[in-house]
Design an enzyme around this catalytic site. Sequence first.
Site, PDB file in Angstrom:
ATOM      1  N   ARG A   1     -22.889  15.878  74.474  1.00 34.77           N
ATOM      2  CA  ARG A   1     -21.612  15.713  73.791  1.00 34.77           C
ATOM      3  C   ARG A   1     -20.494  16.196  74.694  1.00 34.77           C
ATOM      4  O   ARG A   1     -20.631  17.218  75.378  1.00 34.77           O
ATOM      5  CB  ARG A   1     -21.606  16.494  72.474  1.00 34.77           C
ATOM      6  CG  ARG A   1     -20.312  16.290  71.716  1.00 34.77           C
ATOM      7  CD  ARG A   1     -20.483  16.382  70.253  1.00 34.77           C
ATOM      8  NE  ARG A   1     -19.187  16.271  69.588  1.00 34.77           N
ATOM      9  CZ  ARG A   1     -19.004  16.522  68.332  1.00 34.77           C
ATOM     10  NH1 ARG A   1     -20.008  16.874  67.573  1.00 34.77           N
ATOM     11  NH2 ARG A   1     -17.822  16.398  67.799  1.00 34.77           N
TER      12      ARG A   1
ATOM     13  N   ARG B   1     -20.761   9.741  68.743  1.00 32.76           N
ATOM     14  CA  ARG B   1     -21.310  10.903  69.432  1.00 32.76           C
ATOM     15  C   ARG B   1     -22.822  10.855  69.522  1.00 32.76           C
ATOM     16  O   ARG B   1     -23.469  10.303  68.634  1.00 32.76           O
ATOM     17  CB  ARG B   1     -20.893  12.191  68.747  1.00 32.76           C
ATOM     18  CG  ARG B   1     -21.349  12.236  67.296  1.00 32.76           C
ATOM     19  CD  ARG B   1     -20.531  13.126  66.439  1.00 32.76           C
ATOM     20  NE  ARG B   1     -19.184  12.624  66.388  1.00 32.76           N
ATOM     21  CZ  ARG B   1     -18.217  13.139  65.678  1.00 32.76           C
ATOM     22  NH1 ARG B   1     -18.434  14.175  64.938  1.00 32.76           N
ATOM     23  NH2 ARG B   1     -17.015  12.624  65.689  1.00 32.76           N
TER      24      ARG B   1
ATOM     25  N   ASP C   1     -23.998  15.524  66.519  1.00 29.41           N
ATOM     26  CA  ASP C   1     -23.000  16.345  65.836  1.00 29.41           C
ATOM     27  C   ASP C   1     -23.777  17.382  65.058  1.00 29.41           C
ATOM     28  O   ASP C   1     -24.708  17.037  64.318  1.00 29.41           O
ATOM     29  CB  ASP C   1     -22.152  15.478  64.902  1.00 29.41           C
ATOM     30  CG  ASP C   1     -20.983  16.228  64.298  1.00 29.41           C
ATOM     31  OD1 ASP C   1     -20.434  17.121  64.970  1.00 29.41           O
ATOM     32  OD2 ASP C   1     -20.615  15.925  63.149  1.00 29.41           O
TER      33      ASP C   1
ATOM     34  N   ASP D   1     -23.101  20.521  62.505  1.00 31.77           N
ATOM     35  CA  ASP D   1     -22.098  21.221  61.699  1.00 31.77           C
ATOM     36  C   ASP D   1     -22.753  22.255  60.801  1.00 31.77           C
ATOM     37  O   ASP D   1     -23.718  21.945  60.084  1.00 31.77           O
ATOM     38  CB  ASP D   1     -21.336  20.235  60.805  1.00 31.77           C
ATOM     39  CG  ASP D   1     -20.374  19.361  61.567  1.00 31.77           C
ATOM     40  OD1 ASP D   1     -19.813  19.836  62.566  1.00 31.77           O
ATOM     41  OD2 ASP D   1     -20.179  18.201  61.163  1.00 31.77           O
TER      42      ASP D   1
END
Length: 169
Positions: free
Chosen positions: A86, A96, A99, A101
């Site tokens: 990334r 992407r 990811d 989170d």
Amino acid sequence: MATRVGIALGANLGQRLTNIRVARDMLRGLVDPESLYLQAPIYQSQPVDCASDAPDFYNTVIEIDYIGEPYDLLQMTQGVEFSLGRDAVYEQNAPRVIDVDILYFGSNVIGEDILTIPHPRMLARRFVLQPLNDIRPNLILPGDIATISEHHRYLDSDEPPLSLVQSVW
């Protein structure tokens, strides 16, 4: 003492399934291998708030027991993202390779630019709520009164239904 932490994983570039598996394995490497670990199925979703030509995402949620502080985990999740390719500087909602989170961190509530917990958009996103509902339907987030299952059931979203990619991965 360990804290239960929910983490969303998503990818829409490259080998999506492989990228999610590698990210999961890297995150599992941060915790005691004997600790309680949950992982939801992987779903395919259409991009939300992305360019019209953005490829579909693969999304899932895992939950781990983490010993440490939220900002330490943030650094580690960003390290996972960077190690998988990334970009260091990225625009929001851009395609992407991965990811990662942090969705929630036990009963912690943090509201800062670099880290907001619980994740500010998680309850409005089918691609987060559905896999989270698969593993933690009775979870009530800090400061909330409804369960994840209730949020999922009453989600008001234009997102189309998700497609199951893989239940066991």
